[in-house]
Scaffold this motif. Structure first.
Motif, short mmCIF file in Angstrom:
data_model
loop_
_atom_site.label_atom_id
_atom_site.label_comp_id
_atom_site.label_asym_id
_atom_site.label_seq_id
_atom_site.Cartn_x
_atom_site.Cartn_y
_atom_site.Cartn_z
N PRO A 187 0.07 2.36 -4.50
CA PRO A 187 -0.82 3.52 -4.56
C PRO A 187 -0.24 4.77 -3.88
CG PRO A 187 -1.81 1.75 -3.26
CD PRO A 187 -0.53 1.24 -3.81
N ILE A 188 0.58 4.58 -2.85
CA ILE A 188 1.22 5.71 -2.17
C ILE A 188 2.72 5.46 -2.14
CG2 ILE A 188 1.43 6.99 0.01
CD1 ILE A 188 -1.47 6.11 0.62
N HIS A 228 0.82 -1.22 0.00
CA HIS A 228 0.00 0.00 0.00
C HIS A 228 0.85 1.27 0.00
CE1 HIS A 228 -3.66 -2.27 0.61
NE2 HIS A 228 -3.06 -2.93 1.58
N VAL A 229 1.95 1.23 0.78
CA VAL A 229 2.83 2.40 0.89
C VAL A 229 4.26 1.93 0.64
CG1 VAL A 229 3.65 4.27 2.36
CG2 VAL A 229 1.29 3.47 2.60
N LEU A 230 4.87 2.48 -0.38
CA LEU A 230 6.25 2.14 -0.75
C LEU A 230 7.13 3.32 -0.35
CD1 LEU A 230 8.02 0.02 -2.18
CD2 LEU A 230 7.55 1.23 -4.33
N ALA A 273 10.39 14.23 -8.43
CA ALA A 273 9.90 13.17 -9.31
C ALA A 273 8.38 13.07 -9.19
CB ALA A 273 10.54 11.84 -8.92
N PRO A 274 7.68 13.02 -10.31
CA PRO A 274 6.22 12.98 -10.26
C PRO A 274 5.66 11.70 -9.64
CG PRO A 274 7.00 12.65 -12.50
CD PRO A 274 8.20 13.01 -11.68
N PHE A 275 6.47 10.67 -9.53
CA PHE A 275 6.00 9.40 -8.97
C PHE A 275 6.18 9.29 -7.46
CE2 PHE A 275 10.26 8.86 -10.75
CZ PHE A 275 10.98 8.39 -9.65
N VAL A 276 6.74 10.33 -6.83
CA VAL A 276 6.89 10.34 -5.37
C VAL A 276 5.81 11.27 -4.82
CG1 VAL A 276 8.41 10.82 -3.42
CG2 VAL A 276 9.37 9.91 -5.54
#
Length: 150
Positions: free
Chosen positions: A55-56, A29-31, A69-72
C-alpha cells in the motif's frame, strides 16, 4: 541486518511475478527501494514495485533524485541533498529526515569545492552563451576535486 528483522527473505533469485506475489502474501505495509535506477539495481525490484504489491512504496536515497515513477509514493531524503524548494521537481511526496545527510555524498574534506570563495565560473569560460542549456552528470562525485576547478 538480518538479526534485527522479524523475518528475512532472500528475494535475489525471485522473478518479478514471484517477488510481487511474495510482498502481497506477506502483507508488507511499506516497501522501500534502496537502489533506484543505479548500477546495483537488477530491475526486478522496480518491476515488482510497478505492480504496487504494497500500500505504501518509498524510495530511500539509492538514487539521490526523483524516481519519476507513478508507483513510488514517497522519497525519503534529507534537507541538504533534497532541499524543500525543489519539491516541485519530485513526483513523490518528500519525507525529509531531520539530522540526516546523504551518506554517499562528498566527504566533509571535499565540501569546499562546492562553495570555494576563490572560484567563480561562468558559462562563457567554457565557450557557452548565457542562454545555452548545459547538461552535466555527476554520478560519481568523488571525481570532483579542487584540481578540476583550477
Amino acid at each position: 541486518m538480518e538479526a534485527h528483522c522479524d523475518a528475512f527473505v532472500d528475494v535475489s533469485n525471485m522473478s518479478v511475478t514471484e517477488l510481487a506475489a511474495r510482498v502481497t502474501a506477506d502483507k508488507i505495509h511499506v516497501l522501500v527501494d534502496l537502489n533506484g535506477y543505479t548500477q546495483g539495481s537488477t530491475g526486478t525490484f522496480l518491476h515488482a514495485m510497478a505492480r504496487t504489491p504494497a500500500p505504501i512504496q518509498l524510495h530511500f536515497h539509492g538514487q539521490p533524485s526523483t524516481m519519476g515513477a507513478p508507483f513510488v509514493d514517497g522519497y525519503v531524503g534529507d534537507p541538504t541533498s533534497t532541499p524543500v524548494e525543489y519539491r516541485s521537481a519530485y513526483t513523490e511526496r518528500l519525507i525529509l529526515l531531520p539530522d540526516f545527510y546523504l551518506v554517499h555524498s562528498l566527504p566533509a574534506v571535499r565540501r569546499e569545492v562546492w562553495s570555494h570563495p576563490d572560484i567563480s565560473v561562468s558559462r562563457s569560460d567554457f565557450g557557452f552563451a548565457d542562454h545555452d542549456l548545459v547538461l552535466a552528470s555527476f554520478l560519481q562525485p568523488y571525481k570532483i576535486e579542487p584540481r578540476l576547478w583550477q
